[in-house]
Structure formats: structure tokens, C-alpha cells
Write an enzyme that holds these catalytic residues in place. Structure first.
Site, PDB file in Angstrom:
ATOM      1  N   ARG A  95       0.791  -1.322   0.125  1.00  0.00           N
ATOM      2  CA  ARG A  95      -0.146   0.040  -0.104  1.00  0.00           C
ATOM      3  C   ARG A  95       1.023   1.256  -0.101  1.00  0.00           C
ATOM      4  O   ARG A  95       2.046   1.123   0.729  1.00  0.00           O
ATOM      5  CB  ARG A  95      -0.749   0.135   1.302  1.00  0.00           C
ATOM      6  CG  ARG A  95      -1.809  -1.033   1.630  1.00  0.00           C
ATOM      7  CD  ARG A  95      -2.990  -0.861   0.552  1.00  0.00           C
ATOM      8  NE  ARG A  95      -3.926  -2.081   0.605  1.00  0.00           N
ATOM      9  CZ  ARG A  95      -5.104  -2.386  -0.074  1.00  0.00           C
ATOM     10  NH1 ARG A  95      -5.444  -1.222  -0.642  1.00  0.00           N
ATOM     11  NH2 ARG A  95      -5.648  -3.397   0.019  1.00  0.00           N
ATOM     12  N   ILE A  96       0.300   2.349  -0.421  1.00  0.00           N
ATOM     13  CA  ILE A  96       1.012   3.577  -0.515  1.00  0.00           C
ATOM     14  C   ILE A  96       0.462   4.202   0.710  1.00  0.00           C
ATOM     15  O   ILE A  96      -0.746   4.513   0.954  1.00  0.00           O
ATOM     16  CB  ILE A  96       0.770   4.494  -1.608  1.00  0.00           C
ATOM     17  CG1 ILE A  96       1.503   3.636  -2.845  1.00  0.00           C
ATOM     18  CG2 ILE A  96       1.247   5.764  -1.668  1.00  0.00           C
ATOM     19  CD1 ILE A  96       1.106   4.268  -4.192  1.00  0.00           C
ATOM     20  N   LEU A  97       1.450   4.622   1.509  1.00  0.00           N
ATOM     21  CA  LEU A  97       0.947   5.419   2.819  1.00  0.00           C
ATOM     22  C   LEU A  97       0.703   6.812   2.679  1.00  0.00           C
ATOM     23  O   LEU A  97       1.242   7.568   1.843  1.00  0.00           O
ATOM     24  CB  LEU A  97       2.200   5.146   3.962  1.00  0.00           C
ATOM     25  CG  LEU A  97       2.446   3.695   4.441  1.00  0.00           C
ATOM     26  CD1 LEU A  97       3.751   3.518   5.173  1.00  0.00           C
ATOM     27  CD2 LEU A  97       1.229   3.242   5.240  1.00  0.00           C
ATOM     28  N   HIS A 113      12.410  -2.503  -0.523  1.00  0.00           N
ATOM     29  CA  HIS A 113      11.905  -2.780  -1.761  1.00  0.00           C
ATOM     30  C   HIS A 113      12.791  -3.401  -2.633  1.00  0.00           C
ATOM     31  O   HIS A 113      14.095  -3.415  -2.663  1.00  0.00           O
ATOM     32  CB  HIS A 113      11.854  -1.286  -2.515  1.00  0.00           C
ATOM     33  CG  HIS A 113      11.381  -1.150  -3.823  1.00  0.00           C
ATOM     34  ND1 HIS A 113      10.135  -1.245  -4.025  1.00  0.00           N
ATOM     35  CD2 HIS A 113      12.057  -1.223  -5.157  1.00  0.00           C
ATOM     36  CE1 HIS A 113       9.830  -1.152  -5.604  1.00  0.00           C
ATOM     37  NE2 HIS A 113      11.151  -1.018  -6.102  1.00  0.00           N
ATOM     38  N   ASP A 145       9.452   8.792   2.256  1.00  0.00           N
ATOM     39  CA  ASP A 145       8.852  10.089   2.352  1.00  0.00           C
ATOM     40  C   ASP A 145       7.680  10.168   1.774  1.00  0.00           C
ATOM     41  O   ASP A 145       6.794   9.163   1.461  1.00  0.00           O
ATOM     42  CB  ASP A 145      10.020  11.135   1.691  1.00  0.00           C
ATOM     43  CG  ASP A 145      10.198  10.642   0.097  1.00  0.00           C
ATOM     44  OD1 ASP A 145      11.049  11.186  -0.379  1.00  0.00           O
ATOM     45  OD2 ASP A 145       9.371   9.821  -0.326  1.00  0.00           O
ATOM     46  N   GLY A 147       6.706  10.464  -1.435  1.00  0.00           N
ATOM     47  CA  GLY A 147       6.666   9.897  -2.632  1.00  0.00           C
ATOM     48  C   GLY A 147       6.650   8.410  -2.682  1.00  0.00           C
ATOM     49  O   GLY A 147       6.444   7.945  -1.599  1.00  0.00           O
TER      50      GLY A 147
HETATM   51  C1  GRF Z   1       9.490  -8.293  -0.086  1.00  0.00           C
HETATM   52  O1  GRF Z   1      10.374  -8.642  -1.006  1.00  0.00           O
HETATM   53  C2  GRF Z   1       9.232  -6.709  -0.156  1.00  0.00           C
HETATM   54  O2  GRF Z   1      10.630  -6.107  -0.465  1.00  0.00           O
HETATM   55  C3  GRF Z   1       8.168  -6.599  -1.256  1.00  0.00           C
HETATM   56  O3  GRF Z   1       7.236  -7.433  -1.048  1.00  0.00           O
HETATM   57  C4  GRF Z   1       8.072  -8.635  -0.483  1.00  0.00           C
HETATM   58  C5  GRF Z   1       7.231  -9.266   0.932  1.00  0.00           C
HETATM   59  O4  GRF Z   1       7.944 -10.457   1.078  1.00  0.00           O
HETATM   60  N1  GRF Z   1       7.632  -5.386  -1.263  1.00  0.00           N
HETATM   61  P1  GRF Z   1       7.519 -11.273   2.525  1.00  0.00           P
HETATM   62  O5  GRF Z   1       5.944 -10.799   2.857  1.00  0.00           O
HETATM   63  O6  GRF Z   1       8.363 -10.414   3.678  1.00  0.00           O
HETATM   64  O7  GRF Z   1       7.869 -12.595   2.622  1.00  0.00           O
END
Ligand code: GRF
Length: 207
Positions: A95-97, A113, A145, A147
Site C-alpha cells: 500500500r502507499i501510505l 523494496h 517520504d 513520494g
Molecule cells: C518483499 O520482497 C518486499 O521487498 C516486497 O514484498 C516482499 C514481501 O515479502 N515489497 P515477505 O512478505 O516479507 O515474504
């Protein structure tokens, strides 16, 4: 350092944080885990006796209201209030916070990420790196942040892309690097060797 962890899926990063924070001497502990849905990963927290909550965006008239409720639930567990603000860790929250939420917690608000930001931002980073024919990608831990995937980078690690591998295979290999990187970054923040306020103010070259 008190941690609030936010997830949407299987929570393998959460699982790694639960294991690490259970070690005696680890300078942080998870005080709550929140999700935007009935995420399977919540079971890791329940098994560890960590309080959990599910706050669904669909239950609110606006994203802002959802953000306010999410912030309140986290603050109820003592993160984001008082002299020790603690740390909110988005670990697979899809989700985007909203701005109000970011404003309430950042820079004590980090995300992991599965790409080398600024390359491949957004919700399909692994697929996008494959589609781009990149020879390598990786993982980024950054401050959230206002964005989307644009906050100051804290730590990154490179993962090479193997010929013909699937999105899931690549994502699993990324996660093998991501989990220890996230744990190490949380440890450094908790120990004070990584100063979020300084990074957010652009005062140190932490990235
Ligand atoms: C992670 O790779 C994270 O970077 C991405 O979603 C994945 C979540 O994996 N946004 P998990 O639920 O922690 O196994």
C-alpha cells in the site's frame, strides 16, 4: 528500540525480524504487527505472541482515514509517541501510505523494496527488472517520504539476474539477500550507528 512492522503477504521479512529480535542482546523488539488484510504473515506474529491488528483500507471512506487509523493503532503500542519514537518498518506492505501517516512517523519509517531504487519503483519491481532484461537488480532499504519509493536510501545490495529464471525464482533469491539486509539495517538504527534524522536531512552519506 520498539518496532511496529507492517505487512500484506507471507511475511518472510517479518519472520526474519522476529527471529533476530528474539536473540538476547538484539537492540530492538517488535511491539506490534499490522496488516491491511488477513495477511498469512500475521501467523508468525501470533505464534511469537506479538500483538497484531488488521486495518483494511476498504473499511474507510478515504485513504487518509485509513492512514489515521493505522497511525493510531501503531501509536497505541507506543511507537511514534514520546521521547523514544521507535521505528515503523514496512516489510511487504503493498500500500502507499498517505501523507498524514508519513508525516506522523518519518524519518522513523522505513521500507524494503525488491529493486535497486531509483530503478524499478512501484509494485512490480521484480517483474519490471526481468522485463527490462537487466543483468542485475537487488534490494533497497530506504526512509519512506511523501513520494512512492523515493525516500533517502539507507542500504542496498545487488542480486544478479539469471538467464531464464521466473519472477518468483528471482524474487526468492532477492529475499535471501533482503532479509539479512533489513535485519542489519534495523540493528544499526537501534544501535545508533545509522542516524535516520541525519540521513533524512541529507547530513550524512549513509547511502
Ligand atoms: C518483499 O520482497 C518486499 O521487498 C516486497 O514484498 C516482499 C514481501 O515479502 N515489497 P515477505 O512478505 O516479507 O515474504
Amino acid at each position: 528500540l520498539n518496532l511496529a512492522v507492517l505487512i500484506s503477504g507471507g511475511g518472510s521479512n517479518l519472520q526474519a525480524l522476529i527471529a533476530a529480535t528474539a536473540e538476547p542482546g538484539f537492540p530492538a523488539r517488535i511491539v506490534c504487527v499490522g496488516a491491511d488484510t488477513d495477511a498469512p504473515g500475521l501467523a508468525h506474529a501470533e505464534r511469537a505472541g506479538i500483538p497484531t491488528f488488521v486495518i483494511r483500507p476498504g473499511d474507510f471512506r478515504s485513504r487518509d482515514e485509513w492512514g489515521q487509523m493505522l497511525a493510531a493503532a501503531i501509536q497505541e503500542h507506543g511507537v511514534g509517541t514520546g521521547p523514544n519514537p521507535g521505528l515503523v518498518v514496512s516489510a511487504g506492505l503493498m500500500r502507499i501510505l498517505p501523507e498524514g501517516f508519513v508525516g506522523a512517523f518519518s524519518p522513523e519509517l522505513i521500507n524494503t523494496h525488491p529493486a535497486l531504487l531509483p530503478s524499478f519503483p512501484g509494485a512490480h519491481a521484480v517483474r519490471d527488472a526481468l522485463a527490462a532484461g537487466a543483468s542485475e537488480t537487488g534490494v533497497t532499504v530506504h526512509i519512506i517520504d511523501e513520494g512512492v519509493d523515493t525516500g533517502p536510501v539507507l542500504r542496498q545490495a545487488v542480486v544478479e539476474i539469471r538467464e531464464g529464471e521466473s519472477e518468483d525464482q528471482l524474487h526468492e533469491r532477492i529475499k535471501e539477500v533482503e532479509r539479512p539486509l533489513l535485519v542489519a539495517t534495523v540493528r544499526e538504527i537501534a544501535e545508533g550507528s545509522l542516524d535516520l534524522a541525519a540521513v533524512a536531512a541529507g547530513r550524512t552519506g549513509a547511502d
